[in-house]
Design an enzyme around this catalytic site. Structure first.
Site, PDB file in Angstrom:
ATOM      1  N   ASN A  80       6.802 -13.928   4.885  1.00 33.87           N
ATOM      2  CA  ASN A  80       7.705 -12.897   5.392  1.00 33.87           C
ATOM      3  C   ASN A  80       9.009 -12.803   4.610  1.00 33.87           C
ATOM      4  O   ASN A  80       9.420 -11.725   4.194  1.00 33.87           O
ATOM      5  CB  ASN A  80       7.994 -13.181   6.869  1.00 33.87           C
ATOM      6  N   HIS A 105       7.596  -7.819  10.708  1.00 38.19           N
ATOM      7  CA  HIS A 105       7.460  -6.362  10.795  1.00 38.19           C
ATOM      8  C   HIS A 105       6.375  -5.869   9.836  1.00 38.19           C
ATOM      9  O   HIS A 105       6.334  -6.320   8.690  1.00 38.19           O
ATOM     10  CB  HIS A 105       8.749  -5.678  10.342  1.00 38.19           C
ATOM     11  N   PHE A 124      -9.093   3.517   2.357  1.00 42.31           N
ATOM     12  CA  PHE A 124      -7.706   3.936   2.180  1.00 42.31           C
ATOM     13  C   PHE A 124      -7.630   5.223   1.366  1.00 42.31           C
ATOM     14  O   PHE A 124      -8.524   5.528   0.573  1.00 42.31           O
ATOM     15  CB  PHE A 124      -6.918   2.837   1.460  1.00 42.31           C
ATOM     16  N   ASP A 126      -9.713  -0.894  -4.267  1.00 42.77           N
ATOM     17  CA  ASP A 126     -11.156  -1.108  -4.055  1.00 42.77           C
ATOM     18  C   ASP A 126     -11.422  -2.504  -3.484  1.00 42.77           C
ATOM     19  O   ASP A 126     -12.213  -2.659  -2.548  1.00 42.77           O
ATOM     20  CB  ASP A 126     -11.933  -0.959  -5.375  1.00 42.77           C
TER      21      ASP A 126
HETATM   22 MN    MN Z   1       9.604  -9.064   7.451  1.00 42.14          MN
HETATM   23 MN    MN Z   2     -10.371   5.050  -0.519  1.00 42.52          MN
END
Ligand code: MN
Ligand code: MN
Length: 286
Positions: A165, A134, A267, A257
């Site tokens: 995971n 997920h 982001f 960064d």
């Molecule tokens: Mn998971």
């Molecule tokens: Mn940014």
């Protein structure tokens, strides 16, 4: 005799002209109400509070950065139709998303994809050696059955190794919910980088690493404008390999960064540039 007839004809002609004129007047082109064409509405999805990391749009022509951000879905994703996995998922996490419903476990195809696109099936992962990993975790969406079930759509899933995971990745997921239970609100973005292979006949892309960014806010319903130079930001990039069971998420921290360099994304783009500069250059020490 001749004169009155001529007058009658003139009156009739005038009448016809008036009627024709009136009909033309009724059928005149309508003046548009408001002269501005309809502009596409800005993205107001709560899960994208900190900004869109990529140029994702919900235009079918944008098949490898296809935005799925309808309000019925408890997260926003960019789907990649060539790779058959999401590029990233973005979601808000506060106490309002947490409850007591059990894991629905109903991994299934996403019927909301545009017509003609391959819909990855849960069974496509069978025998691949990879977990159905997920991006937005099931355990982050436990307030009701429908919300939990939405995390099992295959458009929220990437092939992840068991050690990644179930150990390293899961460790930060648990830490996230611990922070939320102390009253924090998190804005989380996660995805994969690179390609170390592909599984099945449909060649579902296996990312080389999985990354995550967590913006830690002090209280629920925070805005991008509430982010300050002191806001804690956790970023990790975990190799999608076996043999990392004895590591923790803390071993894979990096600056936003550095992650922007690796992914090519911007982001936290809704955060003022001067604040991004400060918070994106630091590596979390918490
Ligand atoms: Mn998971
Ligand atoms: Mn940014």
């Amino acid at each position: 005799m001749l004169k009155p007839r001529w007058q009658l004809f003139a009156i009739a002609a005038l009448l016809i002209a008036a009627i024709v004129g009136f009909i033309l007047f009724l059928n005149r082109p309508q003046t548009p109400i408001g002269t501005q064409p309809l502009l596409p509405s800005p993205v107001t999805n709560v899960h994208l509070t900190m900004g869109l990391p990529s140029e994702a749009t919900s235009n079918v022509a944008n098949a490898d950065d296809f935005l799925i951000a309808d309000n019925s879905r408890p997260y926003a994703i960019s789907y990649n139709n060539s790779k058959h996995i999401p590029n990233w998922s973005s979601w808000q996490l506060n106490k309002s998303w947490l409850g007591t419903v059990p894991r629905s476990n109903d991994f299934r195809s996403d019927p909301s994809l545009p017509k003609g696109w391959y819909q990855v099936k849960s069974s496509d992962y069978n025998g691949s050696g990879y977990d159905r990993g997920h991006l937005t975790p099931s355990a982050d969406r436990t307030k009701d059955l429908q919300t939990n079930s939405a995390t099992f759509l295959m458009t929220n899933i990437v092939p992840q190794t068991a050690d990644n995971n179930r150990d390293v990745w899961e460790g930060l997921e648990s830490e996230s919910r611990r922070l939320v239970n102390t009253g924090k609100e998190l804005y989380i973005i996660a995805g994969g980088i690179g390609e170390k292979g592909a599984i099945g006949a449909q060649k579902i892309s296996v990312p080389s690493s999985t990354w995550k960014i967590i913006v830690v806010m002090d209280k629920p319903n925070s805005k991008a404008s509430d982010v300050s130079e002191k806001t804690r930001v956790i970023a990790i990039d975990v190799p999608n390999i076996q043999g990392i069971k004895d590591k923790t998420w803390r071993d894979y921290r990096l600056s936003v960064d550095a992650l922007e360099q690796r992914t090519g994304y911007d982001f936290l783009s809704n955060v003022p540039e001067a604040i991004q500069t400060v918070i994106e250059s630091k590596v979390d020490q918490g």
